[in-house]
Design a protein around this motif. Structure first.
Motif, PDB file in Angstrom:
ATOM      1  N   ASN A  64     -11.309  68.165  86.290  1.00 58.89           N
ATOM      2  CA  ASN A  64     -11.207  67.852  84.868  1.00 58.89           C
ATOM      3  C   ASN A  64      -9.743  67.853  84.442  1.00 58.89           C
ATOM      4  N   LEU A  65      -9.442  67.013  83.484  1.00 59.74           N
ATOM      5  CA  LEU A  65      -8.106  67.007  82.889  1.00 59.74           C
ATOM      6  C   LEU A  65      -8.241  67.216  81.377  1.00 59.74           C
ATOM      7  N   PHE A  66      -7.345  68.024  80.830  1.00 63.42           N
ATOM      8  CA  PHE A  66      -7.355  68.328  79.404  1.00 63.42           C
ATOM      9  C   PHE A  66      -5.961  68.109  78.826  1.00 63.42           C
ATOM     10  N   VAL A  67      -5.922  67.872  77.536  1.00 66.87           N
ATOM     11  CA  VAL A  67      -4.647  67.786  76.827  1.00 66.87           C
ATOM     12  C   VAL A  67      -4.565  68.990  75.900  1.00 66.87           C
ATOM     13  N   TYR A  94      -4.224  60.759  90.127  1.00 63.30           N
ATOM     14  CA  TYR A  94      -5.165  60.999  89.029  1.00 63.30           C
ATOM     15  C   TYR A  94      -4.441  61.501  87.784  1.00 63.30           C
ATOM     16  N   VAL A  95      -3.541  62.465  87.981  1.00 60.95           N
ATOM     17  CA  VAL A  95      -2.784  63.006  86.842  1.00 60.95           C
ATOM     18  C   VAL A  95      -1.878  61.930  86.244  1.00 60.95           C
ATOM     19  N   ASP A  96      -1.219  61.161  87.103  1.00 58.41           N
ATOM     20  CA  ASP A  96      -0.297  60.127  86.634  1.00 58.41           C
ATOM     21  C   ASP A  96      -1.024  59.068  85.804  1.00 58.41           C
ATOM     22  N   LYS A  97      -2.240  58.718  86.220  1.00 60.66           N
ATOM     23  CA  LYS A  97      -3.034  57.743  85.480  1.00 60.66           C
ATOM     24  C   LYS A  97      -3.368  58.273  84.083  1.00 60.66           C
ATOM     25  N   CYS A  98      -3.665  59.574  84.005  1.00 56.78           N
ATOM     26  CA  CYS A  98      -3.992  60.157  82.712  1.00 56.78           C
ATOM     27  C   CYS A  98      -2.762  60.283  81.814  1.00 56.78           C
ATOM     28  N   ILE A  99      -1.594  60.488  82.423  1.00 56.38           N
ATOM     29  CA  ILE A  99      -0.362  60.542  81.632  1.00 56.38           C
ATOM     30  C   ILE A  99      -0.131  59.203  80.933  1.00 56.38           C
ATOM     31  N   GLU A 100      -0.543  58.114  81.594  1.00 54.24           N
ATOM     32  CA  GLU A 100      -0.403  56.785  80.998  1.00 54.24           C
ATOM     33  C   GLU A 100      -1.204  56.668  79.699  1.00 54.24           C
ATOM     34  N   GLU A 101      -2.305  57.437  79.600  1.00 52.56           N
ATOM     35  CA  GLU A 101      -3.138  57.390  78.398  1.00 52.56           C
ATOM     36  C   GLU A 101      -2.489  58.119  77.226  1.00 52.56           C
ATOM     37  N   VAL A 102      -1.524  59.004  77.537  1.00 52.32           N
ATOM     38  CA  VAL A 102      -0.824  59.742  76.486  1.00 52.32           C
ATOM     39  C   VAL A 102       0.674  59.454  76.653  1.00 52.32           C
ATOM     40  N   PRO A 103       1.110  58.200  76.563  1.00 54.22           N
ATOM     41  CA  PRO A 103       2.487  57.822  76.913  1.00 54.22           C
ATOM     42  C   PRO A 103       3.535  58.467  76.016  1.00 54.22           C
ATOM     43  N   GLU A 104       4.633  58.865  76.655  1.00 57.00           N
ATOM     44  CA  GLU A 104       5.830  59.388  75.977  1.00 57.00           C
ATOM     45  C   GLU A 104       5.585  60.675  75.191  1.00 57.00           C
ATOM     46  N   ASN A 105       4.417  61.293  75.406  1.00 56.04           N
ATOM     47  CA  ASN A 105       4.099  62.505  74.670  1.00 56.04           C
ATOM     48  C   ASN A 105       3.938  63.724  75.576  1.00 56.04           C
TER      49      ASN A 105
END
Length: 229
Positions: A64-67, A94-105
């Motif tokens: 699971n990944l959370f913000v 997997y983590v890098d792909k999710c970082i793309e969903e929250v760009p620059e943040n």
């Protein structure tokens, strides 16, 4: 229930198609709307990506990944990876792909100290040098307590404490007596982690040692058949 009762016996429930299509879409939109205040905060002060890998009752491996931000933690993504090796490359992708969903943040990624996670951190630093990869403080403390508990001088005491607590909590009579002498206070102290619980229980036993001695030297305990055990 009250509204259905007022409508009467002719109330028609939604069909499975309505539940799975139109109503589900409405709930998804409602959830997205509720997340906007979190996303606004991410843009303003940044956020952390946190990972959590575990196995369910069917032994399926799930990550699971959370913000996480000041407002709280939001579920981001879940992936079943039973058929995949938990390599550093897989975790990084997997983590890098999710970082793309929250760009620059994203300010940092938080994981435990497993070697595959540490390998993934190196890959992330190469691609995104401005993002920190932080070891989970809870897991770090857990490993420290595990190591301390394995030392000879502490292991014997911990094993004795476990035998005592298991014995007391396994019998109604001993448990009732313990709670009577400790004024309904428990001796087991749950903690954030398993090894933290062990040391918190040791502390609890130490704090209640006078009451426990009084219990084991009481007439009530002498008359109890458990005393012979």
């Amino acid at each position: 229930m009250e509204a259905i009762g007022q409508f009467g016996a002719n109330a028609m429930p939604p069909t499975r198609y309505e539940m799975g299509d139109s109503y589900l879409k409405k709930e998804v939109e409602k959830t997205k709307t509720s997340l906007k205040k979190y996303q606004e905060e991410w843009k303003f002060i940044g956020c952390s990506i946190m990972t959590d890998a575990w196995s369910n009752r069917q032994r399926r491996s799930i990550m699971n990944l959370f913000v996480n931000s000041k407002l709280g933690t939001v579920f981001l993504s879940s992936k079943e990876c039973s058929n995949e090796a938990h390599t550093s490359e897989m975790i990084f992708e997997y983590v890098d792909k999710c970082i793309e969903e929250v760009p620059e943040n994203v300010v940092q990624v938080v994981t435990d100290n497993a070697s595959n996670n540490m390998g993934a951190s190196k890959l992330l630093k190469e691609k995104r040098p401005t993002i920190f990869w932080t070891s989970c403080a809870t897991h770090t403390i857990n490993l420290m307590l595990e190591a301390i508990g394995g030392l000879t001088r502490y292991k014997k005491i911990i094993d004795q404490a476990k035998k005592l607590t298991v014995f007391i909590y396994s019998h109604h009579k001993s448990l009732a007596l313990m709670r009577k002498y400790t004024k309904k206070r428990n001796i087991i102290r749950p903690g954030v982690t398993r090894f933290a619980s062990t040391f918190l229980t040791l502390q609890s036993l130490s704090e209640k040692r006078v009451q426990l001695r009084n219990m084991f030297t009481s007439k009530e305990w002498e008359d109890c058949k458990l005393a012979k055990r």
